[in-house]
Design an enzyme around this catalytic site. Structure first.
Site, short mmCIF file in Angstrom:
data_model
loop_
_atom_site.label_atom_id
_atom_site.label_comp_id
_atom_site.label_asym_id
_atom_site.label_seq_id
_atom_site.Cartn_x
_atom_site.Cartn_y
_atom_site.Cartn_z
N ARG A 122 0.82 -1.20 0.00
CA ARG A 122 0.00 0.00 0.00
C ARG A 122 0.86 1.26 0.00
O ARG A 122 0.54 2.23 -0.65
CB ARG A 122 -0.89 -0.02 1.24
CG ARG A 122 -1.55 1.29 1.56
CD ARG A 122 -2.76 1.08 2.41
NE ARG A 122 -3.65 0.11 1.81
CZ ARG A 122 -4.45 -0.72 2.50
NH1 ARG A 122 -4.45 -0.68 3.81
NH2 ARG A 122 -5.21 -1.57 1.87
N TYR A 123 1.91 1.23 0.78
CA TYR A 123 2.78 2.40 0.91
C TYR A 123 4.01 2.24 0.02
O TYR A 123 4.36 1.12 -0.35
CB TYR A 123 3.21 2.54 2.37
CG TYR A 123 2.07 2.81 3.34
CD1 TYR A 123 1.48 4.07 3.40
CD2 TYR A 123 1.59 1.82 4.17
CE1 TYR A 123 0.45 4.32 4.28
CE2 TYR A 123 0.56 2.05 5.06
CZ TYR A 123 -0.02 3.31 5.11
OH TYR A 123 -1.04 3.56 5.99
N ARG A 126 7.14 -0.02 1.98
CA ARG A 126 6.95 -1.10 2.93
C ARG A 126 5.73 -1.95 2.58
O ARG A 126 4.80 -1.46 1.94
CB ARG A 126 6.83 -0.57 4.36
CG ARG A 126 5.74 0.47 4.58
CD ARG A 126 6.15 1.39 5.74
NE ARG A 126 5.11 2.32 6.14
CZ ARG A 126 4.83 3.45 5.50
NH1 ARG A 126 5.47 3.77 4.38
NH2 ARG A 126 3.89 4.27 5.96
N CYS A 135 -4.56 -17.41 14.81
CA CYS A 135 -4.25 -16.66 16.02
C CYS A 135 -4.47 -17.57 17.22
O CYS A 135 -5.21 -18.55 17.13
CB CYS A 135 -5.18 -15.45 16.14
SG CYS A 135 -4.70 -14.10 15.07
N CYS A 142 -11.72 -8.06 15.78
CA CYS A 142 -10.75 -8.25 14.69
C CYS A 142 -11.19 -7.54 13.41
O CYS A 142 -12.32 -7.68 12.96
CB CYS A 142 -10.57 -9.73 14.40
SG CYS A 142 -9.32 -10.05 13.13
N ARG A 144 -10.01 -8.23 10.58
CA ARG A 144 -10.05 -9.26 9.54
C ARG A 144 -11.04 -10.37 9.94
O ARG A 144 -10.83 -11.54 9.67
CB ARG A 144 -8.66 -9.84 9.31
CG ARG A 144 -7.67 -8.76 8.97
CD ARG A 144 -6.33 -9.25 8.45
NE ARG A 144 -5.48 -8.09 8.25
CZ ARG A 144 -4.45 -7.76 9.03
NH1 ARG A 144 -4.11 -8.53 10.05
NH2 ARG A 144 -3.74 -6.67 8.79
N ASP A 303 -12.30 -0.03 12.96
CA ASP A 303 -12.60 -0.09 11.53
C ASP A 303 -14.07 -0.34 11.24
O ASP A 303 -14.84 -0.69 12.12
CB ASP A 303 -11.79 -1.22 10.89
CG ASP A 303 -10.34 -0.85 10.74
OD1 ASP A 303 -10.04 0.35 10.56
OD2 ASP A 303 -9.50 -1.76 10.82
N ASP A 340 -7.84 4.26 9.88
CA ASP A 340 -7.39 3.55 8.69
C ASP A 340 -8.46 3.78 7.63
O ASP A 340 -9.60 3.36 7.79
CB ASP A 340 -7.20 2.05 8.99
CG ASP A 340 -5.98 1.49 8.28
OD1 ASP A 340 -5.61 2.04 7.21
OD2 ASP A 340 -5.40 0.50 8.76
N LYS A 347 -3.39 4.72 6.85
CA LYS A 347 -3.65 5.32 8.15
C LYS A 347 -3.57 6.83 8.09
O LYS A 347 -2.60 7.37 7.59
CB LYS A 347 -2.65 4.79 9.17
CG LYS A 347 -2.72 3.30 9.34
CD LYS A 347 -1.62 2.79 10.24
CE LYS A 347 -1.59 1.29 10.27
NZ LYS A 347 -1.07 0.72 9.01
#
Ligand SMILES: *Cc1c(COP(=O)(O)O)cnc(C)c1O
Length: 444
Positions: A122-123, A126, A135, A142, A144, A303, A340, A347
Site C-alpha cells: 500500500r505504501y 513497505r 491466532c 478483529c 479481519r 474499523d 485507517d 492510516k
C-alpha cells in the site's frame, strides 16, 4: 518469577486435575486447551447464561467462531464479567450479527491491494506480509473478522515464497511487516526460515512483527524464540494491549524477554466502546506500557468491518483521549491516533488542533493548558527554490540513494518547488472530464 493466581489455579484444575505450573506455562498446552464453545467457557469461568442467550450466542458463533486461551480467560473477573474488558474482547456478542449500513467485509481493501496472495503493498517503501492465518485467540474486534476461523492453517512454503519473490523483485521495499493472523503461531523453525530468507534480500532494512502473544499467550515468548529473533536484527515487534488489566506478571515477563533481546517494542491499541474509551484507562495503560519498555505507537479508530458496530466510538472520543495525554504525560507515552481509511487509503493521523491562526509574521498556538501563545516567524529565512538537484545543493546530503528521492508523491508533490502539478483531482471529476471532451480522463 511468574505466579499462578488463584483464578488460574482454579481454571487449570478444571481442565486437568493434576495440572502443574510448568504445563500451564507451556504455550502448546494452552493452545491444546483453548476454549472454543460456550459450555466450556461457562464451566471454566463459573458462570451460566440464560437459555435464550445461549441460542443467540450459538448463531453468532456459527458466523464468527470463539477461541480463547485458558490464560487470557483467567484474566476475566467472573464477579463482574459483563463489564469485563477481557470478556468483551474474547466472548461473542449477538451484536456481532448486526451489519450496520456502512459496514464492509474488507474495509481496508487489503485483498484489493494485494499483488500476490498474503501480501499487501500500500505504501511506497513497505509491505504487509500475512505469514499466518491463525491466532491463539479470536479477538471479537478483529478487523479481519471475515477471515477468522476460515482456514485454520499456516500458509505453505510455496505461498510464502511468492511473497518473498515479490519483495525480492521490488527494491523499493525496505520495511517488511509480518502479520497475520499471528506470526508467532508459526514454529520457531518456520519463522526462522522466513526471517532468514528476508534477511538475504539486500534492500530489506527492517523487519517488523505484529503479534498479540504477549497479551493473550505470553508463554509463547520463550527463550528459544527470542534467541532466534535476535539473529535477524533489526527486528521490531508491535503488540496489542488494549486495557491495563492485560498487563500481568506473565505478560511483563514476555515483554522483558523481548526488550532484553534488543527488540524495540511498540503497542497498537484499538479504541473500543465499553473497553477502553476513557482517558483515565488509556493513561493508565500507556504508563504501564512504558514501564515495560513498550512505546505506545498507534491508537486505532475501530474499523468499519462487519459486526463491529457495537465497538465503535465517535472520532471525538479518540481526540478527547489524545487531548488528555499530550502535555499531560511523557511525550513518548502518547500514541498517534489514526483512522485507517476505508477503501485502502492507509492510516490517517487525527489530532486536536494546536495551531490557532497565523500571519506572515507570526503563528498563534495554544498549549495543553489552554494558554494561547505566539511564535514569531524568522525575518531572515531565505526561501530556496529546490530543483531536486542534490548534487549542486549546499546542504550536505551525501547519501548513496539521494537521487531516488527525486519523485515526490501526494501532498508532498503539491508542495515541491520543481514540480508543475498544482492540484490533485479525483478520477471522476465531471468538470475536468467536460474540459477534455467527456472522455473522463482527469488531466489537471
Ligand atoms: C499499517 C500498515 C503498514 C505499516 O504502516 P506504518 O504506518 O509504517 O506502521 C503497512 N502496510 C499496510 C497495508 C498497513 O496497513
Amino acid at each position: 518469577m511468574s505466579i499462578f493466581t488463584d483464578r488460574q489455579q482454579s481454571i487449570a484444575e478444571k481442565i486437568e486435575s493434576d495440572v502443574v505450573l510448568s504445563k500451564w506455562r507451556d504455550w502448546r498446552w494452552q493452545m491444546r486447551h483453548s476454549i472454543r464453545d460456550i459450555s466450556t467457557f461457562e464451566h471454566l469461568l463459573g458462570v451460566e447464561f440464560e437459555r435464550e442467550e445461549r441460542e443467540a450466542l450459538k448463531e453468532t458463533l456459527d458466523k464468527f467462531p470463539l477461541s480463547v486461551t485458558p490464560y487470557y480467560l483467567s484474566l476475566i473477573n467472573a464477579d463482574d464479567y459483563r463489564n469485563d474488558p477481557v470478556y468483551k474482547q474474547s466472548f461473542p456478542s449477538p451484536s456481532e450479527l448486526i451489519i450496520a449500513e456502512h459496514d464492509m467485509a474488507d474495509p481496508l481493501a487489503e485483498d484489493t491491494d494485494s499483488p500476490v496472495p498474503g501480501l499487501t503493498h500500500r505504501y511506497p517503501d513497505r509491505v504487509l506480509f500475512h505469514v499466518s492465518n491463525v491466532c491463539s485467540m479470536y479477538c471479537r474486534h478483529c478487523t479481519r473478522k471475515r477471515k477468522v476461523g476460515d482456514m485454520d492453517r499456516i500458509p505453505v512454503r510455496e505461498e510464502v515464497k511468492q511473497g518473498l519473490a515479490y519483495i525480492q523483485a521490488h527494491p523499493e521495499v525496505r520495511d517488511v511487516l509480518l502479520s497475520g493472523g499471528d506470526p508467532f503461531m508459526l514454529t520457531d523453525e518456520y519463522l526462522d526460515w522466513i526471517l532468514t530468507e528476508l534477511r538475504a534480500i539486500p534492500h530489506v532494512e527492517v523487519i517488523r512483527i505484529g503479534t498479540r502473544m504477549p497479551v493473550v499467550l505470553p508463554y509463547r515468548v520463550t527463550d528459544e524464540l527470542v534467541a532466534m529473533l535476535k539473529k535477524h536484527h533489526p527486528v521490531w515487534v508491535n503488540t496489542h494491549f488494549n486495557h491495563p488489566v492485560e498487563i500481568t506478571a506473565s505478560s511483563r515477563e514476555a515483554l522483558r524477554k523481548l526488550a532484553d533481546a534488543g527488540i524495540p517494542l511498540g503497542n497498537q491499541s484499538v479504541l473500543l466502546a465499553g473497553v477502553n474509551d476513557c482517558p483515565r484507562i488509556m493513561k493508565t495503560l500507556v504508563h504501564k506500557l512504558v514501564m515495560n519498555r513498550v512505546r505506545p505507537y498507534y491508537l486505532y479508530q475501530c474499523d468499519l468491518s462487519e459486526g463491529l458496530s457495537h465497538f465503535r466510538t465517535p472520532v471525538g472520543k479518540g481526540i478527547e483521549i489524545v487531548e488528555s495525554l499530550i502535555g499531560h504525560t511523557s511525550g513518548f507515552a502518547v500514541p498517534t491516533y489514526v483512522i485507517d481509511a476505508p477503501g485502502g487509503g492507509g492510516k490517517i493521523p487525527v489530532m486536536p488542533n494546536y495551531l490557532i491562526s497565523w500571519s506572515t509574521n507570526k503563528v498563534v498556538l495554544r498549549n495543553y493548558e489552554g494558554v494561547i501563545t505566539t511564535y514569531k516567524e524568522p525575518d531572515s529565512y531565505e526561501p530556496v527554490f529546490c530543483d531536486r538537484d542534490c548534487e549542486r545543493c549546499d546542504l550536505q546530503l551525501k547519501v548513496d540513494s539521494a537521487e531516488d528521492e527525486y519523485r515526490s508523491v501526494g501532498i508532498a508533490e503539491l508542495l515541491a518547488d520543481q514540480d508543475e502539478v498544482i492540484s490533485l483531482v479525483p478520477d471522476s471529476n465531471e468538470r475536468i472530464s467536460r474540459r477534455n471532451g467527456g472522455d473522463g480522463e482527469a488531466d489537471a
